[in-house]
Design a protein around this motif. Structure first.
Motif, PDB file in Angstrom:
ATOM      1  N   GLU A  15      59.144  40.001  45.950  1.00  0.00           N
ATOM      2  CA  GLU A  15      60.475  39.433  46.232  1.00  0.00           C
ATOM      3  C   GLU A  15      60.633  38.976  47.685  1.00  0.00           C
ATOM      4  N   ASP A  16      59.749  39.442  48.573  1.00  0.00           N
ATOM      5  CA  ASP A  16      59.801  38.939  49.950  1.00  0.00           C
ATOM      6  C   ASP A  16      58.870  37.741  50.163  1.00  0.00           C
ATOM      7  N   GLY A  17      58.284  37.271  49.092  1.00  0.00           N
ATOM      8  CA  GLY A  17      57.389  36.124  49.225  1.00  0.00           C
ATOM      9  C   GLY A  17      56.019  36.502  49.772  1.00  0.00           C
ATOM     10  N   ILE A  18      55.670  37.778  49.661  1.00  0.00           N
ATOM     11  CA  ILE A  18      54.347  38.208  50.120  1.00  0.00           C
ATOM     12  C   ILE A  18      53.384  38.139  48.922  1.00  0.00           C
ATOM     13  N   ALA A  19      52.240  37.513  49.143  1.00  0.00           N
ATOM     14  CA  ALA A  19      51.311  37.342  48.021  1.00  0.00           C
ATOM     15  C   ALA A  19      50.699  38.682  47.621  1.00  0.00           C
ATOM     16  N   GLU A  20      50.729  38.942  46.320  1.00  0.00           N
ATOM     17  CA  GLU A  20      50.132  40.170  45.798  1.00  0.00           C
ATOM     18  C   GLU A  20      48.778  39.898  45.178  1.00  0.00           C
ATOM     19  N   ARG A  21      48.559  38.659  44.751  1.00  0.00           N
ATOM     20  CA  ARG A  21      47.354  38.344  44.020  1.00  0.00           C
ATOM     21  C   ARG A  21      47.088  36.854  44.165  1.00  0.00           C
ATOM     22  N   GLY A  22      45.823  36.483  44.196  1.00  0.00           N
ATOM     23  CA  GLY A  22      45.479  35.070  44.246  1.00  0.00           C
ATOM     24  C   GLY A  22      44.228  34.815  43.425  1.00  0.00           C
ATOM     25  N   ASN A  23      44.127  33.641  42.857  1.00  0.00           N
ATOM     26  CA  ASN A  23      42.912  33.269  42.132  1.00  0.00           C
ATOM     27  C   ASN A  23      42.712  31.759  42.272  1.00  0.00           C
ATOM     28  N   TYR A  54      36.151  40.069  43.050  1.00  0.00           N
ATOM     29  CA  TYR A  54      35.133  40.186  42.007  1.00  0.00           C
ATOM     30  C   TYR A  54      35.522  41.090  40.846  1.00  0.00           C
ATOM     31  N   GLY A  55      36.688  41.744  40.938  1.00  0.00           N
ATOM     32  CA  GLY A  55      37.094  42.634  39.866  1.00  0.00           C
ATOM     33  C   GLY A  55      36.038  43.695  39.627  1.00  0.00           C
ATOM     34  N   GLU A  56      35.721  43.916  38.359  1.00  0.00           N
ATOM     35  CA  GLU A  56      34.729  44.938  38.005  1.00  0.00           C
ATOM     36  C   GLU A  56      33.358  44.621  38.596  1.00  0.00           C
ATOM     37  N   ASP A  57      33.086  43.340  38.747  1.00  0.00           N
ATOM     38  CA  ASP A  57      31.766  42.962  39.256  1.00  0.00           C
ATOM     39  C   ASP A  57      31.587  43.310  40.733  1.00  0.00           C
ATOM     40  N   ALA A  58      32.641  43.818  41.372  1.00  0.00           N
ATOM     41  CA  ALA A  58      32.522  44.218  42.781  1.00  0.00           C
ATOM     42  C   ALA A  58      31.417  45.252  42.955  1.00  0.00           C
ATOM     43  N   ARG A 114      40.204  39.282  56.720  1.00  0.00           N
ATOM     44  CA  ARG A 114      39.835  40.458  55.943  1.00  0.00           C
ATOM     45  C   ARG A 114      39.407  41.633  56.817  1.00  0.00           C
ATOM     46  N   ASN A 115      39.153  41.377  58.109  1.00  0.00           N
ATOM     47  CA  ASN A 115      38.794  42.487  58.997  1.00  0.00           C
ATOM     48  C   ASN A 115      39.905  43.527  59.073  1.00  0.00           C
ATOM     49  N   ASP A 116      41.129  43.090  58.819  1.00  0.00           N
ATOM     50  CA  ASP A 116      42.259  44.021  58.838  1.00  0.00           C
ATOM     51  C   ASP A 116      42.557  44.600  57.456  1.00  0.00           C
ATOM     52  N   GLN A 117      41.727  44.250  56.463  1.00  0.00           N
ATOM     53  CA  GLN A 117      41.966  44.758  55.108  1.00  0.00           C
ATOM     54  C   GLN A 117      40.897  45.796  54.748  1.00  0.00           C
ATOM     55  N   ASP A 118      41.219  46.624  53.772  1.00  0.00           N
ATOM     56  CA  ASP A 118      40.274  47.622  53.288  1.00  0.00           C
ATOM     57  C   ASP A 118      39.181  46.920  52.465  1.00  0.00           C
ATOM     58  N   PHE A 119      37.928  47.045  52.902  1.00  0.00           N
ATOM     59  CA  PHE A 119      36.858  46.246  52.301  1.00  0.00           C
ATOM     60  C   PHE A 119      36.651  46.546  50.814  1.00  0.00           C
ATOM     61  N   GLU A 120      36.906  47.778  50.404  1.00  0.00           N
ATOM     62  CA  GLU A 120      36.783  48.086  48.971  1.00  0.00           C
ATOM     63  C   GLU A 120      37.764  47.226  48.175  1.00  0.00           C
ATOM     64  N   LYS A 121      38.985  47.112  48.702  1.00  0.00           N
ATOM     65  CA  LYS A 121      40.003  46.298  48.015  1.00  0.00           C
ATOM     66  C   LYS A 121      39.630  44.823  48.079  1.00  0.00           C
ATOM     67  N   VAL A 122      39.087  44.405  49.213  1.00  0.00           N
ATOM     68  CA  VAL A 122      38.712  43.001  49.388  1.00  0.00           C
ATOM     69  C   VAL A 122      37.747  42.590  48.269  1.00  0.00           C
ATOM     70  N   LYS A 123      36.698  43.386  48.074  1.00  0.00           N
ATOM     71  CA  LYS A 123      35.691  43.063  47.059  1.00  0.00           C
ATOM     72  C   LYS A 123      36.309  43.081  45.673  1.00  0.00           C
ATOM     73  N   GLU A 124      37.151  44.097  45.467  1.00  0.00           N
ATOM     74  CA  GLU A 124      37.744  44.278  44.151  1.00  0.00           C
ATOM     75  C   GLU A 124      38.652  43.093  43.782  1.00  0.00           C
ATOM     76  N   ARG A 125      39.417  42.608  44.777  1.00  0.00           N
ATOM     77  CA  ARG A 125      40.338  41.502  44.513  1.00  0.00           C
ATOM     78  C   ARG A 125      39.591  40.236  44.102  1.00  0.00           C
ATOM     79  N   PHE A 168      38.372  34.592  49.956  1.00  0.00           N
ATOM     80  CA  PHE A 168      39.689  33.965  50.130  1.00  0.00           C
ATOM     81  C   PHE A 168      40.779  34.605  49.290  1.00  0.00           C
ATOM     82  N   GLU A 169      40.412  34.998  48.053  1.00  0.00           N
ATOM     83  CA  GLU A 169      41.452  35.532  47.171  1.00  0.00           C
ATOM     84  C   GLU A 169      42.011  36.853  47.681  1.00  0.00           C
ATOM     85  N   SER A 170      41.255  37.476  48.572  1.00  0.00           N
ATOM     86  CA  SER A 170      41.797  38.667  49.219  1.00  0.00           C
ATOM     87  C   SER A 170      42.551  38.299  50.501  1.00  0.00           C
ATOM     88  N   MET A 171      42.058  37.295  51.212  1.00  0.00           N
ATOM     89  CA  MET A 171      42.696  36.943  52.490  1.00  0.00           C
ATOM     90  C   MET A 171      44.169  36.608  52.336  1.00  0.00           C
TER      91      MET A 171
END
Ligand code: SF4
Ligand code: SF4
Lengths: 267, 442
Positions: free
Chosen positions: B369-377, A109-113, A96-107, B44-47
């Motif tokens: 379509e390239d098999g890249i994950a867009e979402r995980g839960n 926790y959704g609204e609870d982020a 996640r260090n290479d990801q945008d942290f706002e998006k990380v939280k949002e993904r 993890f769901e973001s990773m």
């Protein structure tokens, strides 16, 4: 060090797989408690003591609370040993260090982020990035891997107790592959991080088991010089390509940060 | 008799991860009783997002080491569902053996290393090596059996590398299968010894009952762990595609973790839920073990989860022997040492559910379509049990309010440990309100 040194285990953000590998020593764990006195091991014991000489630290540092705890462990211990990729190089946590942290939280926790912005939600604090122990405190030794290898762990403790220097080998996983007589992953048409990953403890197990090396033991000391060149030349790849592609474990190591001040906490 | 009690911020040890129990009572009246979960979020769901379909299972297996193979397998089922990848009959059997190995090692770890010291009045298994040498060696042998199965089928005891989308990179040969078969056959004495040991200590298990709902997989032909559909003891079969309506993750004001609920205010998952829902499909020896403890469906005593784990250990040994027999009889289909199934990558969403040692586990991924994950839960068993633990505590604490504080604390910790929570798994955390201790009457 005393004749039977007191040792303690501490876990931070991780899966506790390294402590599990120690439990998985089975009989040999009983041999180990003959020579060291385990005073804290939360996964297996209720007791806890702050009086120890050797501290093993597993997992990454991801919150202010983690950092304070790590500093306390550091000041209590004579020798601090990081075990596992999360503690030595921030491991998968650093993806996640290479990801945008706002998006990380949002993904996650959704609204609870937004709880991360709520000062009353005390547990909702996290550094934007995950760090290994060495980013903040001196670390005497490291046991790499995700998870660590039980034999390597025993060897390191034995050497330490005998007064030796349990520093890590600095050759590429490719050397281990040769010893195991594996077919090279590149020859099979895939990419492998073996040429610049630190070997000497895992027997190239992932390649041996039919997969490829994912780099879990971290890079060799100097990826430009310590690379296993034969393979790079034969298959026409560069160190740079390997450093930047297929990196599940290297997000921190590629760009190591040693914050002098504690990183800003998102809360 | 009445007293003021305040137990706060005590880390429950010998569970995976970090849990805290908070009890606050004044003049014998219970004011607060909370099961709190404290751990840094790992995201993890973001990773997995932005990374390739053939890395997903590798990443999420690091959610938890004790159930890494089940996380791997559940992710693979979801990936295979999303990308329409077939898995051969042989590989499905081998995967069941992986799960059996992991469940045996996890159950034995919990029973022998974590719960047994409670029952024997010890702080940990380490001093027991002196006082109960034979028993500890027996536990170690059984634990090793589970790990040896994992090494044989998955390549490593935790975070195995062989299972990949579509099958295995490498499979054991017949002689390795036979070795495991022999080890399984030779394990009965050890199983019986552990059964006898726990039977002799069973009266230490607190006698506590609270009616609840049990959710697990179920399958018409087998005791479901790998294949099967979700099932509720209250409402029957459930639809996996709508798993979000099964778990109903929701925010509870006084808790750190997202709770789940289905038909009632809470439900239970794990060994006891499986035994309750699928009792008839247990192997003969497993039923014998259940009978010796008087465990029969539907059992609403959470402490019996320990016994259910023992029952399942017996079942898995018998079932693994059957699976190995079937594989040997059919003759193992050879495959190369660096096998990689051919996969046509397509866009899609896939959902997988598997029974982890601690209960039903859901993974859900969407790939482009390239098999890249867009979402995980991922919905993890430990989180599904939190509400049930909370409600058990609420019922239990008033009945022991006159007991000494350390006794209450010990019993509550035993309750938490009976659920075998793997808190490092819990990927969702929510608000926590720290309650001030009021202890005025002191
Ligand atoms: S290094 Fe790997 S095995 Fe160790 S805690 Fe991190 S994820 Fe788990
Ligand atoms: S082969 Fe590579 S990924 Fe596998 S254990 Fe060794 S260093 Fe880690």
């Amino acid at each position: 060090m005393s004749a039977k040194p007191k040792v303690a285990f501490f876990d931070f953000a991780g899966c506790e797989g390294d402590q599990l590998e120690i439990i998985n020593l089975e009989d040999r764990l009983l041999d180990l408690v003959e020579v060291v006195d385990i005073v804290s091991f939360r996964e297996a014991m209720s007791e806890h003591s702050d009086d120890y000489e050797i501290a093993f630290v597993e997992g990454s540092i991801t919150t202010q609370h983690d950092l304070e705890r790590l500093e306390k462990v550091r000041s209590n211990a004579d020798i601090l040993i990081a075990i596992g990729a999360c503690a030595t190089i921030a491991g998968v946590n650093a993806i996640r260090n290479d990801q945008d942290f706002e998006k990380v939280k949002e993904r996650v926790y959704g609204e609870d982020a937004e709880l991360f912005d709520d000062p009353d939600a005390e547990l909702f604090e996290a550094f934007e990035k995950a760090y290994p122990a060495q980013a903040f405190v001196d670390v005497e030794y490291q046991v790499p891997g995700c998870p660590i290898d039980g034999d390597e762990f025993i060897q390191m403790i034995t050497l330490l107790l005998e007064g030796g220097d349990p520093s890590l080998p600095n050759h590429a996983v490719c050397v281990d592959c040769k010893i195991e007589e594996n077919t090279c992953t590149f020859e099979r048409g895939e990419t492998c991080l073996g040429p610049i990953t630190r070997g000497g403890g895992c027997d190239a197990t992932c390649v041996t088991q039919g997969a490829r090396c994912w780099g879990c033991r971290g890079m060799v000391d100097n990826p430009d010089d310590d690379v296993y060149e034969e393979v790079l030349q034969e298959y026409d790849v560069t160190t740079e390509q390997l450093v930047n592609e297929f990196t599940l474990y290297w997000s921190w190591e590629r760009n190591p940060e040693y914050p002098a001040e504690p990183p800003e906490v998102q809360q | 008799m009445s007293q003021d009690i305040s137990i706060e911020g005590d880390l429950v040890t010998r569970v995976e991860g970090h849990g805290e129990v908070l009890v606050n009572a004044t003049n014998g009246e219970l004011e607060e009783c909370e099961w709190q979960v404290v751990e840094s979020p790992r995201f993890f769901e973001s990773m997995v997002v932005g990374r390739s379909w053939d890395e997903t299972h590798h990443i999420v297996s690091r959610i938890c080491a004790i159930c890494s193979a089940t996380h791997t397998m559940t992710a693979l089922k979801a990936i295979e569902d999303g990308l329409n990848i077939d898995v051969s009959r042989q590989d499905r059997k081998l995967r069941k053996l992986v799960l059996a190995g992991e469940t045996i090692q996890s159950h034995v770890l919990h029973l022998g290393y974590l719960a047994l010291p409670d029952l024997a009045g010890k702080k940990s298994v380490i001093p027991m090596a002196d006082t109960h040498e034979e028993e500890v060696k027996t536990v170690i042998r059984l634990h090793e059996l589970g790990n040896d199965m994992l090494r044989t089928f998955e390549g490593r005891a935790s975070h195995g590398q062989r299972t990949i989308p579509g099958g295995f990179t490498q499979i054991p040969d017949e002689s390795e299968l036979k070795e495991i078969e022999t080890a399984l056959e030779n394990s009965w004495d050890d199983v019986e010894a552990v059964v006898d040991l726990i039977l002799s200590l069973a009266e230490q298990l607190p006698d506590f009952t609270r009616e609840t709902e049990f959710i697990s997989l179920t399958h018409p032909d087998e005791y479901a762990l790998y294949d099967g559909v979700p099932y509720s003891s209250d409402t029957g079969e459930l639809d996996l595609d709508n798993y979000e309506d099964i778990v109903n993750e929701h925010v509870v004001e006084q808790s750190t973790a997202k709770f789940t609920k289905h038909n009632r205010k809470s439900y239970m998952v794990g060994a006891l839920a499986r035994v309750n829902n699928n009792y008839d499909q247990l192997s003969p020896k497993a039923k014998e073990v259940a009978e010796s403890f008087g465990l029969e469906p539907v059992c609403h005593q959470p402490f019996m989860n320990n016994v259910a784990q023992l029952v399942e250990t017996a079942h898995l040994i018998e079932n693994s022997l059957d699976l190995i027999d079937e594989l040997l009889e059919a003759g193992l289909e050879e495959q190369s040492d660096y096998h990689k199934p051919d996969v046509d990558v397509t866009a899609g969403r896939g959902i997988g559910a598997t029974e982890a040692p601690r209960g039903i586990l859901f993974h859900d991924y969407t790939f482009d379509e390239d098999g890249i994950a867009e979402r995980g839960n991922c919905v993890i068993p430990t989180n599904q049990n939190h509400a049930n633990i909370q409600h058990d505590m609420e019922k239990m604490v008033p009945t022991m309010i006159d007991q000494p504080q350390d006794q209450i604390q010990h019993t509550l910790e035993m309750l938490v440990r009976a659920y075998d929570p793997c808190i490092s798994c819990s990927t969702h955390y929510l608000d926590i309100e720290f309650v001030e201790n009021e202890n005025e009457g002191e």
